[in-house]
Design an enzyme around this catalytic site. Structure first.
Site, PDB file in Angstrom:
ATOM      1  N   LYS A  82      10.880 -23.175  -9.054  1.00 18.45           N
ATOM      2  CA  LYS A  82       9.650 -22.906  -9.799  1.00 18.45           C
ATOM      3  C   LYS A  82       8.686 -24.080  -9.697  1.00 18.45           C
ATOM      4  O   LYS A  82       9.110 -25.242  -9.717  1.00 18.45           O
ATOM      5  CB  LYS A  82       9.979 -22.648 -11.278  1.00 18.45           C
ATOM      6  CG  LYS A  82      11.092 -21.640 -11.508  1.00 18.45           C
ATOM      7  CD  LYS A  82      11.368 -21.470 -12.991  1.00 18.45           C
ATOM      8  CE  LYS A  82      12.702 -20.798 -13.214  1.00 18.45           C
ATOM      9  NZ  LYS A  82      13.847 -21.725 -13.022  1.00 18.45           N
ATOM     10  N   ASP A 111      19.441 -20.507  -9.673  1.00 15.83           N
ATOM     11  CA  ASP A 111      18.107 -20.726 -10.219  1.00 15.83           C
ATOM     12  C   ASP A 111      17.901 -22.188 -10.584  1.00 15.83           C
ATOM     13  O   ASP A 111      18.677 -22.759 -11.343  1.00 15.83           O
ATOM     14  CB  ASP A 111      17.907 -19.848 -11.462  1.00 15.83           C
ATOM     15  CG  ASP A 111      16.523 -19.994 -12.071  1.00 15.83           C
ATOM     16  OD1 ASP A 111      15.647 -19.179 -11.755  1.00 15.83           O
ATOM     17  OD2 ASP A 111      16.324 -20.944 -12.861  1.00 15.83           O
ATOM     18  N   HIS A 140       5.962 -21.621 -13.000  1.00 15.88           N
ATOM     19  CA  HIS A 140       6.829 -21.826 -14.159  1.00 15.88           C
ATOM     20  C   HIS A 140       6.144 -21.485 -15.479  1.00 15.88           C
ATOM     21  O   HIS A 140       6.747 -20.894 -16.377  1.00 15.88           O
ATOM     22  CB  HIS A 140       7.319 -23.274 -14.190  1.00 15.88           C
ATOM     23  CG  HIS A 140       8.624 -23.463 -14.880  1.00 15.88           C
ATOM     24  ND1 HIS A 140       9.537 -24.421 -14.519  1.00 15.88           N
ATOM     25  CD2 HIS A 140       9.193 -22.798 -15.914  1.00 15.88           C
ATOM     26  CE1 HIS A 140      10.598 -24.350 -15.303  1.00 15.88           C
ATOM     27  NE2 HIS A 140      10.415 -23.375 -16.171  1.00 15.88           N
ATOM     28  N   TYR A 195      13.359 -29.358 -13.644  1.00 16.81           N
ATOM     29  CA  TYR A 195      14.756 -29.625 -13.994  1.00 16.81           C
ATOM     30  C   TYR A 195      15.238 -30.959 -13.416  1.00 16.81           C
ATOM     31  O   TYR A 195      16.251 -31.497 -13.868  1.00 16.81           O
ATOM     32  CB  TYR A 195      15.675 -28.514 -13.498  1.00 16.81           C
ATOM     33  CG  TYR A 195      15.441 -27.147 -14.096  1.00 16.81           C
ATOM     34  CD1 TYR A 195      14.539 -26.937 -15.125  1.00 16.81           C
ATOM     35  CD2 TYR A 195      16.131 -26.049 -13.594  1.00 16.81           C
ATOM     36  CE1 TYR A 195      14.328 -25.677 -15.652  1.00 16.81           C
ATOM     37  CE2 TYR A 195      15.924 -24.779 -14.116  1.00 16.81           C
ATOM     38  CZ  TYR A 195      15.022 -24.590 -15.135  1.00 16.81           C
ATOM     39  OH  TYR A 195      14.806 -23.330 -15.642  1.00 16.81           O
TER      40      TYR A 195
END
Length: 267
Positions: free
Chosen positions: A73, A43, A106, A48
């Site tokens: 996401k 994931d 997200h 990120y």
């Protein structure tokens, strides 16, 4: 690795590897090690800042792409029809992949309808095996169900022993949408790894607090994606399929519920 079957027939591992904060060489190494140990669900997310590292870890692992289930996401800055199409292609390029197994909105902000329309098209074109959402309320999910032909396959939300999300789990089960837990160990907040209730249960089975908590998610039918950079903890988190919590254990863990987020800074 055991799997759950999503509402479109796609099989998803019930335990995966989260990658928040794992960037650059640390991210590459951690993802590669996780895959070598048996993780198949990986994931990540645009926000990120590690999709290239995750892709590098996948490549370094040497495991066939078809054996993996990769999630990313869409961040709120990219919401909207055209922006979603571009952001998706950027994620694919950074990951070095031809398709995603799961793509999530997200957060429920911006032009959600435009984003979902783009994701439906990508899904129907075979570039994404399943589409879903993250941090959506039941009302926001119902809005998508009422206005579109493809129902979300997953809702990834904060879930752990201090935040059970019982009502959300019931709603998602009723609508055949898979509940997925982010921060399933609360990132250790509020004394999670030393909590006496979890520790007492763990003593019965020779398991750690983390293993008890992940087993609890598993028995609730919730996909969990714990994140760690320590190989020993990766192995520990995988080792939850050789014991079973009884009803008293499940109730004792449920009693820890504070019914509020442990991550107020992310609200």
């Amino acid at each position: 690795m055991e799997t759950v079957t999503l509402n479109n027939g796609v099989k998803m591992p019930i335990l995966g590897f989260g990658t928040l904060y794992l960037r650059d060489e640390l991210g590459v190494r951690s993802v590669s090690e996780a895959i070598s140990l048996g993780y198949r669900l990986i994931d990540t997310a645009t926000i990120y800042g590690n999709e290239e590292a995750v892709g590098g870890g996948i490549k370094r692992s040497g495991v066939n792409r078809e054996e993996l289930f990769v999630t990313s996401k869409l961040w709120v800055d990219d919401s909207g029809y055209e922006s979603t199409k571009k952001a998706f292609e950027t994620s694919l390029t950074k990951l070095g992949l031809d398709y995603l197994d799961l793509y999530l909105i997200h957060r429920p902000r911006g032009d959600v309808h435009g984003t979902w329309r783009a994701m439906e098209e990508l899904y129907k074109d075979g570039k994404i095996k399943a589409i879903g959402v993250s941090n959506f309320t039941p009302e926001q999910i119902n809005d998508l169900i009422d206005n579109f032909s493809v129902k979300p396959a997953v809702n990834q939300i904060e879930t752990h022993a201090f935040f059970l999300q019982a009502d959300e789990l019931e709603f998602l089960n009723e609508h055949n949408i898979q509940h997925e837990a982010w921060s399933p160990l609360a990132q250790g907040r509020n004394g999670y790894f030393t909590n006496p209730t979890l520790a007492k249960i763990g003593e019965k089975y020779g398991k750690s607090n983390a293993q008890v908590a992940l087993r609890w998610h598993y028995q609730r039918g919730i996909v969990a994606i714990p994140r760690t950079q320590q190989k020993a903890h990766m192995e520990e988190n995988l080792n939850i399929f050789d014991f079973e919590l009884d009803e008293s254990d499940m109730q004792a863990i449920a009693a820890l519920d504070l019914n509020k987020t442990q991550f107020p800074e992310w609200e």
